[in-house]
Design a protein around this motif. Structure first.
Motif, PDB file in Angstrom:
ATOM      1  N   ASP A 112      40.047  35.507  34.325  1.00 49.00           N
ATOM      2  CA  ASP A 112      39.757  34.594  33.130  1.00 49.00           C
ATOM      3  C   ASP A 112      37.745  35.183  33.508  1.00 49.00           C
ATOM      4  N   ALA A 113      37.754  35.368  34.535  1.00 45.60           N
ATOM      5  CA  ALA A 113      36.209  35.621  34.838  1.00 45.60           C
ATOM      6  C   ALA A 113      36.132  36.917  34.937  1.00 45.60           C
ATOM      7  N   ALA A 114      37.468  37.997  35.576  1.00 42.87           N
ATOM      8  CA  ALA A 114      37.286  39.326  36.103  1.00 42.87           C
ATOM      9  C   ALA A 114      37.383  39.561  34.864  1.00 42.87           C
ATOM     10  N   LEU A 115      37.856  39.513  34.088  1.00 43.44           N
ATOM     11  CA  LEU A 115      38.068  39.885  32.686  1.00 43.44           C
ATOM     12  C   LEU A 115      36.206  40.114  31.862  1.00 43.44           C
ATOM     13  N   THR A 116      36.417  38.715  32.039  1.00 47.41           N
ATOM     14  CA  THR A 116      34.676  38.306  31.368  1.00 47.41           C
ATOM     15  C   THR A 116      33.501  39.602  31.852  1.00 47.41           C
ATOM     16  N   SER A 117      33.815  39.785  32.868  1.00 45.95           N
ATOM     17  CA  SER A 117      32.483  40.293  34.121  1.00 45.95           C
ATOM     18  C   SER A 117      32.710  42.110  33.497  1.00 45.95           C
ATOM     19  N   CYS A 118      33.937  42.594  33.087  1.00 44.62           N
ATOM     20  CA  CYS A 118      34.374  44.209  32.838  1.00 44.62           C
ATOM     21  C   CYS A 118      34.864  43.749  32.259  1.00 44.62           C
ATOM     22  N   PRO A 119      34.926  43.860  30.324  1.00 42.42           N
ATOM     23  CA  PRO A 119      35.935  44.277  29.502  1.00 42.42           C
ATOM     24  C   PRO A 119      35.929  45.098  29.614  1.00 42.42           C
ATOM     25  N   GLU A 120      35.938  46.785  29.802  1.00 41.47           N
ATOM     26  CA  GLU A 120      36.598  47.407  29.559  1.00 41.47           C
ATOM     27  C   GLU A 120      37.486  47.340  29.826  1.00 41.47           C
ATOM     28  N   LEU A 121      38.230  45.967  31.009  1.00 40.33           N
ATOM     29  CA  LEU A 121      39.767  46.153  31.904  1.00 40.33           C
ATOM     30  C   LEU A 121      40.144  44.983  30.673  1.00 40.33           C
ATOM     31  N   THR A 122      41.711  45.036  30.233  1.00 37.53           N
ATOM     32  CA  THR A 122      43.118  44.837  30.026  1.00 37.53           C
ATOM     33  C   THR A 122      43.429  44.125  31.076  1.00 37.53           C
ATOM     34  N   PRO A 123      44.606  43.122  30.525  1.00 36.02           N
ATOM     35  CA  PRO A 123      45.542  43.051  31.379  1.00 36.02           C
ATOM     36  C   PRO A 123      46.742  43.906  31.319  1.00 36.02           C
ATOM     37  N   VAL A 124      47.534  44.176  31.997  1.00 35.93           N
ATOM     38  CA  VAL A 124      48.682  45.119  32.378  1.00 35.93           C
ATOM     39  C   VAL A 124      49.564  44.694  33.275  1.00 35.93           C
ATOM     40  N   ASN A 125      51.153  45.229  32.351  1.00 32.54           N
ATOM     41  CA  ASN A 125      52.265  44.437  32.461  1.00 32.54           C
ATOM     42  C   ASN A 125      53.051  44.934  33.546  1.00 32.54           C
ATOM     43  N   GLU A 126      53.112  45.684  33.607  1.00 32.83           N
ATOM     44  CA  GLU A 126      53.679  47.061  34.264  1.00 32.83           C
ATOM     45  C   GLU A 126      53.001  47.449  35.926  1.00 32.83           C
ATOM     46  N   SER A 127      54.032  47.345  36.965  1.00 32.55           N
ATOM     47  CA  SER A 127      53.255  47.085  38.044  1.00 32.55           C
ATOM     48  C   SER A 127      52.948  48.811  38.325  1.00 32.55           C
ATOM     49  N   VAL A 128      52.251  49.160  39.224  1.00 33.27           N
ATOM     50  CA  VAL A 128      51.998  51.017  39.603  1.00 33.27           C
ATOM     51  C   VAL A 128      51.974  50.805  41.030  1.00 33.27           C
ATOM     52  N   LEU A 129      52.020  52.227  41.677  1.00 39.85           N
ATOM     53  CA  LEU A 129      52.529  52.252  43.120  1.00 39.85           C
ATOM     54  C   LEU A 129      51.515  53.443  43.614  1.00 39.85           C
ATOM     55  N   LEU A 130      51.175  53.275  44.193  1.00 36.92           N
ATOM     56  CA  LEU A 130      49.877  54.290  45.078  1.00 36.92           C
ATOM     57  C   LEU A 130      50.778  54.603  46.285  1.00 36.92           C
ATOM     58  N   VAL A 131      50.297  56.083  46.682  1.00 39.33           N
ATOM     59  CA  VAL A 131      51.499  56.141  47.754  1.00 39.33           C
ATOM     60  C   VAL A 131      49.420  57.298  48.229  1.00 39.33           C
TER      61      VAL A 131
END
Length: 313
Positions: free
Chosen positions: A129-148
């Motif tokens: 909640d605190a992370a979302l409040t501090s940066c309202p441009e962000l929303t929860p993502v349900n799928e994982s992502v892979l960084l290569v």
């Protein structure tokens, strides 16, 4: 020592030495409680946070702030051409890797400098909640992502071995795989990090990379070529992987590191079982380079001893 071939037929790459010498992967992941990555197209230098089209002052200051908060900061970009001459929004991912409490936020910002408002300590402690409040441009993502990792300026192994995988996987799983500027452990190329779990993987091929994403959708990991979960210390990573192999456990959040001293690491299962794992450091020969272009040196590796179930101590 002469090592002449690798997966690409190129002699002399650090990943060639690593494969031929069969260097163990467990315990080689970086250590970080969370991750913050931002899309930055265009060229990357060896230190992309300050050697790219990202504002170098912001890149340096934000990287330092992330380190102080026990977070890993990095750059990502979509596979393919990296022209950033046209103004565009920048994709951002913020991940907390705490087992049982991991989460991933995503969104876009007009300027990466907007991330200066992000509550990094909230990310570290898993306060969604605190992370979302501090940066309202962000929303929860349900799928994982892979960084290569594909940054050839940092190490040519990453570009030579990483780019074919990320390009092919992007066609199979569009939007879920990204090029990354630096994940650590060039000699284990191709390397990847799964977010939000924070599991790191090495010596990837396309099949394993796809399996990692598919397993994450089931709340599982892939034991093949697992380097460790960044939540744990390097000794904790070794111990957790040893227990996983012993009992065949693939559940992402099934195991945790609950105690650690100079000799042993204690691993617990969500079902209440525990194991004590002796973890030791040992020197290995012959000397080998940590990354391409560096002089070989006498390296030490971590090894797990015989795993002892909790009720047998």
């Amino acid at each position: 020592m002469s090592v002449r071939t690798d997966a690409t037929g190129r002699p002399g790459l650090c990943s060639t030495f690593c494969r031929v010498l069969n260097e163990p992967l467990p315990g080689t992941a970086v250590v970080a409680t969370g991750w913050v990555v931002v899309e930055q197209p265009g060229p990357w230098g060896a230190k992309a946070a300050t050697q790219s089209h990202l504002d170098p002052v912001f890149g340096s200051e934000f990287d330092d702030a992330c380190k102080k908060a026990d977070l890993r900061f990095g750059l990502i970009r979509t596979p393919g051409k990296h022209n950033d001459a046209v103004p565009r929004a920048h994709q951002v991912y913020v991940a907390c890797t705490l087992p049982g409490h991991s989460w991933l936020l995503g969104g876009s910002v007009r300027d990466p400098v907007q991330l200066a408002s992000l509550d990094l300590d909230a990310v570290r402690r898993g306060d969604l909640d605190a992370a979302l409040t501090s940066c309202p441009e962000l929303t929860p993502v349900n799928e994982s992502v892979l960084l290569v990792c594909t940054n050839g300026k940092r190490d040519e192994c990453c570009a030579i071995l990483g780019r074919p995988i990320v390009n092919a996987l992007a066609e199979l799983t569009p939007g879920r795989v990204w090029e990354a500027d630096h994940l650590g452990g060039h000699r284990f190329a191709p390397t990847a990090t799964l977010l939000p779990a924070g599991t790191m993987h090495g010596h990837l091929d396309l099949e394993t990379a796809g399996a990692i994403l598919a397993a994450s959708d089931r709340g599982e990991t892939v034991l093949n070529n697992l380097r460790g979960r960044t939540t744990w210390s390097k000794r904790g990573q070794v111990a957790e992987i040893a227990v996983r192999h012993l009992i065949g456990e693939v559940g992402l959040d099934s195991l945790g590191v609950i105690a650690e001293d100079l000799e042993n690491v204690t691993i617990s299962h969500v079902d209440g079982r525990t194991w004590t794992v002796p973890v030791s450091s040992e020197s290995v020969d012959p000397p080998r380079p940590e990354s391409c272009g560096k002089e070989p040196f006498a390296m030490s590796i971590l090894r797990a001893g015989t795993v002892i179930p909790g009720d047998l101590r």
